[in-house]
Motif scaffolding. Structure first.
Motif, PDB file in Angstrom:
ATOM      1  N   ARG A   1      41.753  32.281  37.668  1.00 12.25           N
ATOM      2  CA  ARG A   1      40.751  32.213  36.616  1.00 12.25           C
ATOM      3  C   ARG A   1      41.401  32.620  35.308  1.00 12.25           C
ATOM      4  O   ARG A   1      42.041  33.675  35.208  1.00 12.25           O
TER       5      ARG A   1
ATOM      6  N   VAL B   1      36.548  39.960  32.460  1.00 12.75           N
ATOM      7  CA  VAL B   1      35.746  38.894  33.065  1.00 12.75           C
ATOM      8  C   VAL B   1      35.003  39.468  34.268  1.00 12.75           C
ATOM      9  O   VAL B   1      35.479  40.416  34.909  1.00 12.75           O
TER      10      VAL B   1
ATOM     11  N   GLU C   1      33.493  35.842  38.907  1.00 15.60           N
ATOM     12  CA  GLU C   1      34.173  34.630  38.468  1.00 15.60           C
ATOM     13  C   GLU C   1      35.587  34.513  39.034  1.00 15.60           C
ATOM     14  O   GLU C   1      36.288  33.538  38.763  1.00 15.60           O
ATOM     15  N   ILE C   2      36.008  35.531  39.813  1.00 16.37           N
ATOM     16  CA  ILE C   2      37.299  35.485  40.500  1.00 16.37           C
ATOM     17  C   ILE C   2      37.022  35.698  41.987  1.00 16.37           C
ATOM     18  O   ILE C   2      37.347  36.751  42.562  1.00 16.37           O
TER      19      ILE C   2
ATOM     20  N   ARG D   1      33.826  44.282  36.776  1.00 19.37           N
ATOM     21  CA  ARG D   1      34.655  43.550  35.829  1.00 19.37           C
ATOM     22  C   ARG D   1      36.135  43.739  36.152  1.00 19.37           C
ATOM     23  O   ARG D   1      36.536  44.714  36.773  1.00 19.37           O
TER      24      ARG D   1
END
Length: 506
Positions: A6, A14, A18-19, A437
């Motif tokens: 990512r 991030v 999302e990973i 995060r």
């Protein structure tokens, strides 16, 4: 197979969602594929849990100016090693094994890095008893066979007042066949102690991760906290941070130039640079009262501001130091005996530097134009770009020349920023760290690339904080530079790298 990496940019955070974790084999293959496409590993670490281990890899692509992160989770105690396929992976894998208890199958030289127990009690990659103290440096060393080959052991206690480290040479007469370096004597448990943070003293811990790189590591931590809190430092604060970072570079490069002169017995430059280094340290003290920059940085900006009177004082001091340093270094370059010792000693090729993943002056001395300030700009470097100096011979002379060129560019930068210091405040209010995060921060310390990665839980506390000092990348470069050299060249080669023991040991 889709790419699990990512995209993430320097100084950004991030969501972990999302990973998403991918299959371990896919994760490892993606690392290899990315390395083949020109990416480079800047951080690779494990997050241990009672019954599993998460692996996180952060890659960098200079051509695209971006970073990328991927992760996997495994409940197995064995993972395939990539070290035989990519040299820059081998030390990261050994570190993960030591910290998390994972065994990397078919690793070509599987041994501890810092000689401490695993983060998870009872889980040890070498089945060492958990209730017995570990003896640092006690392990099998690489040996060269032959009737006339002899072994020379240097350290961990040295003749000078320096940090401890062990160097094991395989020699034939005076020629070095192989050097193996064993560290860990200064291990303080920094990364294990950061779990559950940030704590009230976390910033002070970062400032002393490598004591001569207070600003480099301190700024990386501030960038992490600002990314997790969703805040940005003011333009004035970013300029003050940049000035402090370049003063730190100047002080250490000046000290190294003098020490290299001293190692070849050229006392004029050695003596002058010892004093001039103090002048640059005193300029940092003008900023914050500490010659090493302690207490200057804070998430959200800086603790101290710069008054017009102090700015004028710094400009005057800088002009005097520039004149004195220029005179001292011109003496160095004009001495044939000095150049005869520097040229051709401890050389590395561009290919070797690329394979090892070297950073900082050692990489740039081999012709690799690698500098975080240019490749992944942060802070004031997003607005002002410093020219990157490179050389091509990769020897002691090239590493010395790089330091002098960088010192000149740093002095130009500081003068320019002092003369156009922006107005406004120097500190903004902080905010709590966001939960779940992953944040990445890269800075260009005086030794090279510094990488900090933080992973937070749902409450915004660190479940892992990973630090990669430039010395982690570069110690193997020193070992390789000694091959085929005279053993008497070791002090000079060592000083031309001037790597951090404590920054490596953490």
């Amino acid at each position: 197979m889709s790419d699990p990496f990512r995209t993430i940019y320097n100084g950004a955070a991030v969501p972990l969602a999302e990973i998403p974790p991918v299959d371990t084999n896919e994760f490892l293959q993606s690392i290899l594929d990315s390395l083949d496409r020109g990416w480079r590993i800047v951080s690779y670490f494990g997050i241990p849990a009672p019954s599993s281990t998460a692996l996180v890899c952060v890659l960098a692509n200079k051509a695209e100016g971006r970073l990328a992160a991927a992760r996997t989770e495994t409940s197995d105690s064995h993972v395939p090693s990539l070290a035989s396929l990519s040299t820059q992976v081998q030390l990261f894998e050994r570190e993960i094994a030591e910290q998390c208890g994972l065994i990397f199958d078919e690793h070509p030289w599987f041994k501890p890095v810092r000689f401490h127990h695993s983060f998870v009690p009872g889980r040890d990659a070498w089945n060492r008893p958990a209730d017995e103290p570990l003896r640092v440096g006690v392990m099998d060393y690489f040996q060269v066979a032959g009737d006339e080959v002899h072994e020379v052991a240097v350290g961990p206690v040295h003749a000078g007042i320096i940090e401890p480290g062990h160097f094991r040479f395989q020699c034939h007469g005076e020629e070095v066949f192989h050097l193996e370096i064993s560290l860990g004597y200064q291990h303080r448990g920094i990364e294990a102690g950061l779990v559950g943070g940030p704590h009230p003293r976390t910033l002070q811990v970062m400032e002393t991760a490598a004591g001569d790189t207070t600003i480099g590591h301190g700024q990386a931590y501030c960038m992490i906290m600002e990314a997790l809190g969703g805040i940005k430092a003011s333009p004035r604060a970013e300029v003050l941070r940049g000035i402090a970072l370049e003063l730190e570079r100047l002080a250490n490069h000046t000290g190294d130039l003098g020490a290299i002169a001293g190692d070849v017995g050229y006392l004029p430059t050695a003596s002058f640079c010892g004093r001039i280094r103090g002048d640059f340290l005193n300029m940092t003290a003008v900023l914050c009262g500490s010659r090493f920059g302690r207490g200057l940085l804070v998430p959200g900006g800086t603790i101290f501001d710069l008054t017009p009177e102090l700015r004028d004082d710094l400009l005057k001091r800088l002009a005097e130091a520039r004149r004195d340093l220029t005179n001292a270094i011109e003496l160095l370059w004009s001495s044939p005996s000095v150049m005869g010792r520097l040229e051709g000693t401890g050389g590395l090729t561009r290919e070797q530097a690329h394979e090892l993943g070297l950073v900082g002056p050692p990489a740039r001395a081999c012709g690799i134009k690698r500098d975080v300030r240019l490749d992944y700009p942060f802070g004031i470097y997003r607005m002002t770009h410093l020219p990157v100096a490179t050389a091509f011979h990769g020897d002691v002379c090239a590493r010395t020349m790089i330091r002098w060129h960088e010192a000149q560019k740093s002095m130009d930068f500081i003068e320019e920023q002092l003369r156009q210091l922006p107005g406004g405040g120097h500190r903004v209010a902080t905010a709590p760290c966001a939960g779940e995060r992953l944040a990445v921060a890269l800075t260009e310390g005086w030794r090279g690339e510094i990488c900090h990665v933080a992973v937070t839980d749902d409450a915004g506390r660190f479940i892992r904080y990973k630090i990669v000092d430039p010395s982690f990348h570069n110690w193997q470069g020193l070992a390789l530079a000694l091959r085929g050299q005279q053993i008497s060249d070791f002090p000079l080669c060592n000083k031309s790298f001037n790597l951090s023991y404590c920054g490596f040991d953490l």
